[in-house]
Design a protein around this motif. Sequence first.
Motif, short mmCIF file in Angstrom:
data_model
loop_
_atom_site.label_atom_id
_atom_site.label_comp_id
_atom_site.label_asym_id
_atom_site.label_seq_id
_atom_site.Cartn_x
_atom_site.Cartn_y
_atom_site.Cartn_z
N ILE A 173 13.56 -2.62 4.83
CA ILE A 173 12.92 -3.73 4.12
C ILE A 173 12.80 -4.91 5.07
O ILE A 173 13.78 -5.31 5.70
CB ILE A 173 13.74 -4.17 2.89
CG1 ILE A 173 13.92 -3.00 1.93
CG2 ILE A 173 13.08 -5.36 2.20
CD1 ILE A 173 14.88 -3.31 0.79
N ASN A 174 11.60 -5.48 5.14
CA ASN A 174 11.38 -6.73 5.86
C ASN A 174 11.23 -7.83 4.82
O ASN A 174 10.40 -7.73 3.92
CB ASN A 174 10.12 -6.66 6.73
CG ASN A 174 10.31 -5.71 7.89
OD1 ASN A 174 11.34 -5.72 8.56
ND2 ASN A 174 9.33 -4.87 8.14
N VAL A 175 12.06 -8.87 4.94
CA VAL A 175 11.99 -10.02 4.04
C VAL A 175 11.27 -11.12 4.80
O VAL A 175 11.74 -11.57 5.85
CB VAL A 175 13.40 -10.46 3.59
CG1 VAL A 175 13.31 -11.65 2.65
CG2 VAL A 175 14.14 -9.29 2.93
N GLU A 176 10.11 -11.56 4.25
CA GLU A 176 9.24 -12.49 4.95
C GLU A 176 8.92 -13.70 4.08
O GLU A 176 8.88 -13.59 2.85
CB GLU A 176 7.91 -11.81 5.32
CG GLU A 176 8.07 -10.58 6.18
CD GLU A 176 6.75 -9.90 6.50
OE1 GLU A 176 5.68 -10.52 6.33
OE2 GLU A 176 6.78 -8.72 6.91
N GLY A 177 8.66 -14.84 4.74
CA GLY A 177 8.17 -16.02 4.02
C GLY A 177 9.25 -17.02 3.68
O GLY A 177 8.98 -18.03 3.03
N LYS A 178 10.48 -16.76 4.09
CA LYS A 178 11.59 -17.70 3.89
C LYS A 178 12.34 -17.79 5.20
O LYS A 178 13.37 -17.15 5.39
CB LYS A 178 12.52 -17.18 2.78
CG LYS A 178 12.21 -17.69 1.40
CD LYS A 178 13.51 -18.28 0.86
CE LYS A 178 13.54 -18.71 -0.56
NZ LYS A 178 13.06 -20.04 -0.78
N GLY A 179 11.77 -18.52 6.15
CA GLY A 179 12.38 -18.58 7.48
C GLY A 179 11.97 -17.37 8.31
O GLY A 179 10.92 -16.75 8.07
N ASP A 180 12.81 -17.02 9.26
CA ASP A 180 12.53 -15.87 10.12
C ASP A 180 12.53 -14.58 9.31
O ASP A 180 13.22 -14.47 8.30
CB ASP A 180 13.60 -15.75 11.21
CG ASP A 180 13.54 -16.90 12.22
OD1 ASP A 180 12.47 -17.54 12.33
OD2 ASP A 180 14.57 -17.15 12.88
#
Length: 168
Positions: free
Chosen positions: A141-148
Amino acid sequence: MPKLFIHTLTALLLIATSAVFAHQQKTAISTVLFNPRTENIEVMHRFSLHDAEHAVRHIFGKNADIIGSAKTQQQFSDYVSKRFAMSKEDGQSIPLKSAGFEIEGKFFWVYQETAEPEQLDNLVISHNALRDLWPSQINTINVEGKGDIQTLTFEDSIELLKVEFEHH
């Protein structure tokens, strides 16, 4: 003798070739996107269509057809949605609703979304889709849109992973 050898060699090559083309990836990639425009968290799961084909036959029976059956596609989407969960560190669940699914090329996509909760310092995520079938399944899972961008990898016996968000 040479004729038998050639037939045997041909048969072995056919078996080896079909094994190469029939190889399952046993990996899935998901994105958890914090979309500032909509203020939603959008979740996109991408599975190899080949893996999904094998999975639906195991889960829903040998007649399941992820390519030709809207019913099987919906069943697989529901299966994935039930095996993916997000919550806050305090255990408060962040419920997701289905936003559809589609076949695109060699991939089967499952979409989910929810409104972004206020004061979200972290996310605890569980992603067990296909891991109940294949212990070697790896879900990233890539978590994007909240910092790096932060990447979580579910493999072996890992069932829960957490990401922390920095405050600006």
